[in-house]
Motif scaffolding. Sequence first.
Motif, mmCIF file in Angstrom:
data_model
loop_
_atom_site.group_PDB
_atom_site.id
_atom_site.type_symbol
_atom_site.label_atom_id
_atom_site.label_comp_id
_atom_site.label_asym_id
_atom_site.label_seq_id
_atom_site.Cartn_x
_atom_site.Cartn_y
_atom_site.Cartn_z
ATOM 1 N N LYS A 65 36.691 42.732 0.080
ATOM 2 C CA LYS A 65 36.512 41.345 -0.357
ATOM 3 C C LYS A 65 35.112 41.119 -0.908
ATOM 4 N N HIS A 66 35.043 40.231 -1.930
ATOM 5 C CA HIS A 66 33.780 39.872 -2.566
ATOM 6 C C HIS A 66 33.705 38.355 -2.626
ATOM 7 N N PHE A 67 32.695 37.780 -2.009
ATOM 8 C CA PHE A 67 32.562 36.320 -1.963
ATOM 9 C C PHE A 67 31.402 35.861 -2.852
ATOM 10 N N ILE A 68 31.514 34.602 -3.253
ATOM 11 C CA ILE A 68 30.468 34.033 -4.108
ATOM 12 C C ILE A 68 29.235 33.665 -3.270
ATOM 13 N N THR A 69 29.478 33.160 -2.047
ATOM 14 C CA THR A 69 28.342 32.733 -1.222
ATOM 15 C C THR A 69 28.370 33.433 0.142
ATOM 16 N N ILE A 70 27.206 33.498 0.762
ATOM 17 C CA ILE A 70 27.106 34.072 2.102
ATOM 18 C C ILE A 70 27.902 33.218 3.087
ATOM 19 N N GLN A 71 27.867 31.902 2.883
ATOM 20 C CA GLN A 71 28.598 30.990 3.771
ATOM 21 C C GLN A 71 30.101 31.309 3.791
ATOM 22 N N GLU A 72 30.664 31.565 2.604
ATOM 23 C CA GLU A 72 32.092 31.921 2.531
ATOM 24 C C GLU A 72 32.363 33.218 3.288
ATOM 25 N N ALA A 73 31.457 34.181 3.135
ATOM 26 C CA ALA A 73 31.637 35.475 3.805
ATOM 27 C C ALA A 73 31.566 35.311 5.318
ATOM 28 N N VAL A 74 30.636 34.481 5.781
ATOM 29 C CA VAL A 74 30.497 34.239 7.225
ATOM 30 C C VAL A 74 31.740 33.531 7.757
ATOM 31 N N HIS A 75 32.257 32.556 6.981
ATOM 32 C CA HIS A 75 33.480 31.852 7.374
ATOM 33 C C HIS A 75 34.657 32.812 7.490
ATOM 34 N N TYR A 76 34.713 33.804 6.610
ATOM 35 C CA TYR A 76 35.781 34.814 6.652
ATOM 36 C C TYR A 76 35.787 35.504 8.017
ATOM 37 N N PHE A 77 34.612 35.850 8.508
ATOM 38 C CA PHE A 77 34.539 36.535 9.802
ATOM 39 C C PHE A 77 34.788 35.582 10.970
ATOM 40 N N SER A 78 34.403 34.337 10.791
ATOM 41 C CA SER A 78 34.588 33.406 11.908
ATOM 42 C C SER A 78 36.027 32.902 11.969
ATOM 43 N N GLY A 79 36.887 33.413 11.092
ATOM 44 C CA GLY A 79 38.317 33.150 11.210
ATOM 45 C C GLY A 79 38.824 32.043 10.320
ATOM 46 N N GLU A 80 37.926 31.344 9.627
ATOM 47 C CA GLU A 80 38.380 30.207 8.836
ATOM 48 C C GLU A 80 39.209 30.641 7.628
#
Lengths: 123, 146
Positions: A106-121
């Motif tokens: 996976k490739h995200f535009i922002t760090i926030q999106e990437a962090v949300h991916y791991f936090s389950g959102e």
Amino acid sequence: MKEAEELKITQTITGDKQKIAILNLHGYLDSNTSPLLKERFLSLDSQTHCFVLDFSDVEYVSSAGWGVILGRIKDYRDKGGDIVFVRMNREVASVYELLELNKVMKHFITIQEAVHYFSGEHK
Amino acid sequence: MKKIELALHEDFSTVTELRNVIAEICRRLEFDKQDIYHIKSAVDEAFINIIQHSYKNKTGDVKIELDADDKKVTIRIMDWGEPLDKTHLRRSSLSDIINEQKEHGLGLLMIERLMDKVKYVRRKKTNTLIMVKRRKEKLHERSRRT
């Protein structure tokens, strides 16, 4: 002629229940420098298996660089983690797509999106 | 037609300079930024393959020829080491690399994906990898024809 093309890695550990390592890579990830990234993965092994690689300052990635990342994925995924990318430049992203890495990572535009991916959102 | 030859006798440390030289040549040949990145990447991968597999991590001679015209650049990379192991030509799939936790096996796949044509020839103890990258058609040339 340019000076030696180096790689610098800075890290931030974030997250409450799930620790996430955000690694900001700066420079060139190739056959000379990829052992640095491998060492960093190994040094964080006891803390987390969730990695966000911020590629916004990465100028170049060779097969040795992609290889170090691909070589860690199965282990991390088996342990509930993953490696994801953020903000590749156009040239690096073009190789990521030609190699069809976009089908397995996976490739995200922002760090926030990437962090949300791991936090389950977004998982 | 422009022809450029580079002769190298070096090891891994040369790869950085080689990438920069190839990029500069391609800039002067007016390739676009993404094509320059792809060409220097393919040459980097080929060079590393020669050092690791043909010369078994020792130093050796490498000769690089670039022939460019208005349609393409043809790059011939020659070495005088071991012949290419045919098993290396059997490309690993991404899922194999991930599942077997391999860190190697992407180099040849990268060369094939980045360049338009790739051919390996072994003749009289010389290994030659021939790679062709076609220029992207410029918009004004395309519109001139339509």
